[in-house]
Design a protein around this motif. Structure first.
Motif, PDB file in Angstrom:
ATOM      1  N   GLU A  84      -0.440  -6.617  -6.720  1.00 17.54           N
ATOM      2  CA  GLU A  84      -1.636  -6.007  -5.859  1.00 17.54           C
ATOM      3  C   GLU A  84      -2.830  -7.640  -5.414  1.00 17.54           C
ATOM      4  O   GLU A  84      -3.348  -8.433  -6.443  1.00 17.54           O
ATOM      5  CB  GLU A  84      -2.398  -5.409  -6.001  1.00 17.54           C
ATOM      6  CG  GLU A  84      -2.908  -4.120  -4.841  1.00 17.54           C
ATOM      7  CD  GLU A  84      -3.608  -3.327  -5.634  1.00 17.54           C
ATOM      8  OE1 GLU A  84      -2.872  -2.197  -5.690  1.00 17.54           O
ATOM      9  OE2 GLU A  84      -4.435  -3.306  -6.074  1.00 17.54           O
TER      10      GLU A  84
ATOM     11  N   CYS B 255       0.389   5.190  -2.079  1.00 18.69           N
ATOM     12  CA  CYS B 255       1.552   4.166  -2.126  1.00 18.69           C
ATOM     13  C   CYS B 255       2.198   4.657  -0.711  1.00 18.69           C
ATOM     14  O   CYS B 255       3.009   5.202  -0.707  1.00 18.69           O
ATOM     15  CB  CYS B 255       2.317   3.721  -3.267  1.00 18.69           C
ATOM     16  SG  CYS B 255       3.230   2.838  -3.588  1.00 18.69           S
TER      17      CYS B 255
ATOM     18  N   PHE C  60       2.025  -7.606  -2.891  1.00 16.92           N
ATOM     19  CA  PHE C  60       0.947  -6.033  -1.608  1.00 16.92           C
ATOM     20  C   PHE C  60      -0.597  -6.835  -1.353  1.00 16.92           C
ATOM     21  O   PHE C  60      -1.467  -7.191  -2.261  1.00 16.92           O
ATOM     22  CB  PHE C  60       0.817  -5.370  -2.480  1.00 16.92           C
ATOM     23  CG  PHE C  60       2.430  -4.513  -2.227  1.00 16.92           C
ATOM     24  CD1 PHE C  60       2.411  -5.097  -3.522  1.00 16.92           C
ATOM     25  CD2 PHE C  60       2.479  -3.908  -0.871  1.00 16.92           C
ATOM     26  CE1 PHE C  60       3.672  -4.274  -3.202  1.00 16.92           C
ATOM     27  CE2 PHE C  60       4.012  -3.309  -1.324  1.00 16.92           C
ATOM     28  CZ  PHE C  60       4.412  -3.148  -2.806  1.00 16.92           C
TER      29      PHE C  60
ATOM     30  N   GLU D 268       2.503  -5.690   2.477  1.00 12.89           N
ATOM     31  CA  GLU D 268       3.780  -5.594   1.823  1.00 12.89           C
ATOM     32  C   GLU D 268       4.583  -7.695   1.964  1.00 12.89           C
ATOM     33  O   GLU D 268       4.584  -7.273   3.308  1.00 12.89           O
ATOM     34  CB  GLU D 268       5.202  -5.155   1.904  1.00 12.89           C
ATOM     35  CG  GLU D 268       5.692  -5.914   0.453  1.00 12.89           C
ATOM     36  CD  GLU D 268       7.614  -4.744   0.605  1.00 12.89           C
ATOM     37  OE1 GLU D 268       7.041  -3.194   0.788  1.00 12.89           O
ATOM     38  OE2 GLU D 268       7.918  -5.394   0.018  1.00 12.89           O
TER      39      GLU D 268
ATOM     40  N   SER E 153      -5.733  -9.521  -3.144  1.00  9.88           N
ATOM     41  CA  SER E 153      -7.089  -8.686  -2.031  1.00  9.88           C
ATOM     42  C   SER E 153      -7.065 -10.026  -0.804  1.00  9.88           C
ATOM     43  O   SER E 153      -7.790 -10.806  -1.651  1.00  9.88           O
ATOM     44  CB  SER E 153      -8.618  -8.758  -2.375  1.00  9.88           C
ATOM     45  OG  SER E 153      -9.349  -8.856  -1.901  1.00  9.88           O
TER      46      SER E 153
ATOM     47  N   CYS F  74      -6.807  -8.810   6.353  1.00 15.81           N
ATOM     48  CA  CYS F  74      -5.632  -9.131   7.232  1.00 15.81           C
ATOM     49  C   CYS F  74      -6.503  -9.555   8.483  1.00 15.81           C
ATOM     50  O   CYS F  74      -6.779  -9.583   8.486  1.00 15.81           O
ATOM     51  CB  CYS F  74      -5.137  -7.792   7.399  1.00 15.81           C
ATOM     52  SG  CYS F  74      -6.736  -6.819   8.314  1.00 15.81           S
TER      53      CYS F  74
ATOM     54  N   VAL G 170      -3.880  -6.292  -0.274  1.00 17.74           N
ATOM     55  CA  VAL G 170      -4.504  -5.242   0.204  1.00 17.74           C
ATOM     56  C   VAL G 170      -6.159  -5.915   1.346  1.00 17.74           C
ATOM     57  O   VAL G 170      -6.943  -6.484   0.453  1.00 17.74           O
ATOM     58  CB  VAL G 170      -4.995  -4.720  -1.369  1.00 17.74           C
ATOM     59  CG1 VAL G 170      -6.324  -3.206  -1.135  1.00 17.74           C
ATOM     60  CG2 VAL G 170      -3.804  -3.903  -1.615  1.00 17.74           C
TER      61      VAL G 170
ATOM     62  N   HIS H 258      -2.272   4.391  -5.553  1.00 18.33           N
ATOM     63  CA  HIS H 258      -3.299   2.537  -6.193  1.00 18.33           C
ATOM     64  C   HIS H 258      -4.853   2.882  -6.035  1.00 18.33           C
ATOM     65  O   HIS H 258      -5.183   3.912  -5.081  1.00 18.33           O
ATOM     66  CB  HIS H 258      -2.861   1.128  -5.489  1.00 18.33           C
ATOM     67  CG  HIS H 258      -1.186   1.154  -5.119  1.00 18.33           C
ATOM     68  ND1 HIS H 258      -0.240   1.256  -6.340  1.00 18.33           N
ATOM     69  CD2 HIS H 258       0.074   1.849  -4.087  1.00 18.33           C
ATOM     70  CE1 HIS H 258       0.984   0.583  -6.167  1.00 18.33           C
ATOM     71  NE2 HIS H 258       0.917   0.551  -4.879  1.00 18.33           N
TER      72      HIS H 258
ATOM     73  N   VAL I 202      -2.991  -2.270   3.463  1.00 19.36           N
ATOM     74  CA  VAL I 202      -1.436  -2.851   2.951  1.00 19.36           C
ATOM     75  C   VAL I 202      -0.685  -3.234   3.741  1.00 19.36           C
ATOM     76  O   VAL I 202      -0.605  -2.936   4.374  1.00 19.36           O
ATOM     77  CB  VAL I 202      -1.684  -1.337   1.953  1.00 19.36           C
ATOM     78  CG1 VAL I 202      -0.526  -2.197   0.467  1.00 19.36           C
ATOM     79  CG2 VAL I 202      -2.792  -1.291   1.130  1.00 19.36           C
TER      80      VAL I 202
ATOM     81  N   SER J 157      -9.330  -2.108   3.873  1.00 18.18           N
ATOM     82  CA  SER J 157      -8.187  -1.069   3.236  1.00 18.18           C
ATOM     83  C   SER J 157      -6.314  -1.419   3.603  1.00 18.18           C
ATOM     84  O   SER J 157      -5.474  -0.426   3.093  1.00 18.18           O
ATOM     85  CB  SER J 157      -8.677  -0.446   2.794  1.00 18.18           C
ATOM     86  OG  SER J 157     -10.513  -0.456   2.167  1.00 18.18           O
TER      87      SER J 157
ATOM     88  N   ILE K 294      -7.699   0.492  -5.509  1.00 19.59           N
ATOM     89  CA  ILE K 294      -8.328  -1.021  -4.877  1.00 19.59           C
ATOM     90  C   ILE K 294      -9.872  -1.107  -5.585  1.00 19.59           C
ATOM     91  O   ILE K 294     -10.700  -0.396  -5.550  1.00 19.59           O
ATOM     92  CB  ILE K 294      -7.874  -0.863  -3.792  1.00 19.59           C
ATOM     93  CG1 ILE K 294      -7.086  -0.622  -2.751  1.00 19.59           C
ATOM     94  CG2 ILE K 294      -9.082  -2.660  -3.310  1.00 19.59           C
ATOM     95  CD1 ILE K 294      -7.199  -0.904  -1.385  1.00 19.59           C
TER      96      ILE K 294
END
Lengths: 160, 160
Positions: free
Chosen positions: B148, B99, B110, B121, B150, B153, B112, B88, B119, B117, B90
């Motif tokens: 996807e 992926c 997803f 799910e 942004s 996390c 991101v 993918h 990822v 960066s 970004i």
DNA sequence: AATGCAATGTTATAACATTGCATTTGTGCC
DNA sequence: GGCACAAATGCAATGTTATAACATTGCATT
């Protein structure tokens, strides 16, 4: 060469956007920022470009009135507008769009059409709150008020 | 100027990714495409870069083995991998990631992380159905079952 | 050998964005 | 008004990301 500059609609009969511009100016002032001439002109161009504009197309337009304009001229104005919540950048396309919604506290969805690259801003309370809740539960947090989603636009859906 | 190339971990003790690469190769073959040496090498570098890689960093790495490599070498490989659903881009970061998930029938989100960066799910029926409904009402349609978004996390949220 | 075709090599350039520094403009204050 | 300071702008150069355009290679088929 004479490359034509795409996408920005010609000058309106009169200041169709003046109201919106004035509102923007007021809201900047309220925050202690100032919507200067350049910034206002850039914002106006964004208002006239419903599907987003590229920075260098903006630059070309701005140059018509200000021959000395250079990339920083435009990027600085864009940075300012984004900071003020008056515009967004669509990352994947390097496209800039005016925010169509008043005070921009609520995140918006941006539907980016993978076929025609058109951008639609969609403010859907229900989706965004469901999204925020789910993200929060998973310990994540939206990093920007712009949520980009790749989705075919109505035109391209029907053409297919 | 000797810029150090960031982010890609050194060669593993052994082919830790060989399995995944072989699976990728098989899935390409099944579609009538071929995961050639260059493409495989690029994919391997992506696998080793949990946080995503910039195209020109990839290029620098590829050049170690193939001094003649040039930007198109890398971009073509990346285009191919993306086409095949193996990688993918970004958008906002100009970053490429492998992926990490198999192909999906059910749409899923997803996340991101724009910082690291990573990822993640997220399978949230409620969000996805709210999203699909809103899109449909607006005449749009998701182009792929992978959406996807942004979002920071948990790790990066707490570090901030 | 001749042909066709996908992939790759090679060169150049387009497109997007930032840095650094000089200069001007606006604003509050004396 | 004149001064000091910060904000904004002008300007040149450069950095970064991506693609265009065309040539070549290698291999499979005829």
């Amino acid at each position: 060469m004479t490359a034509s500059i795409p996408d920005i609609q010609s000058v309106q009969p009169c200041g169709a956007n003046t109201e919106a511009l004035d509102r923007a100016e007021a809201s900047c002032r309220a925050r202690g920022a100032s919507l200067t001439a350049i910034r206002r002109e850039v914002l106006e161009l964004l208002y006239r470009s419903p599907t987003g504009v590229k920075a260098y197309d903006l630059l070309a337009r701005i140059k018509e009135a200000r021959p000395g304009a250079s990339p920083p001229t435009v990027y600085r104005a864009l940075d300012f507008l984004i900071e003020q919540g008056l515009a967004h950048k669509i990352g994947r396309m390097n496209l800039f769009v005016a925010c169509r919604h008043a005070s921009h506290q609520i995140p918006s969805l941006f539907l980016v059409c993978p076929k025609c690259s058109g951008v639609t801003e969609l403010q859907e309370q229900s989706v965004m709150s469901a999204l925020s809740t789910s993200l929060a539960e998973a310990g994540h947090r939206l990093e920007s008020p712009e949520v980009e989603i790749s989705a075919l636009c109505p035109k391209c859906v029907s053409v297919q």
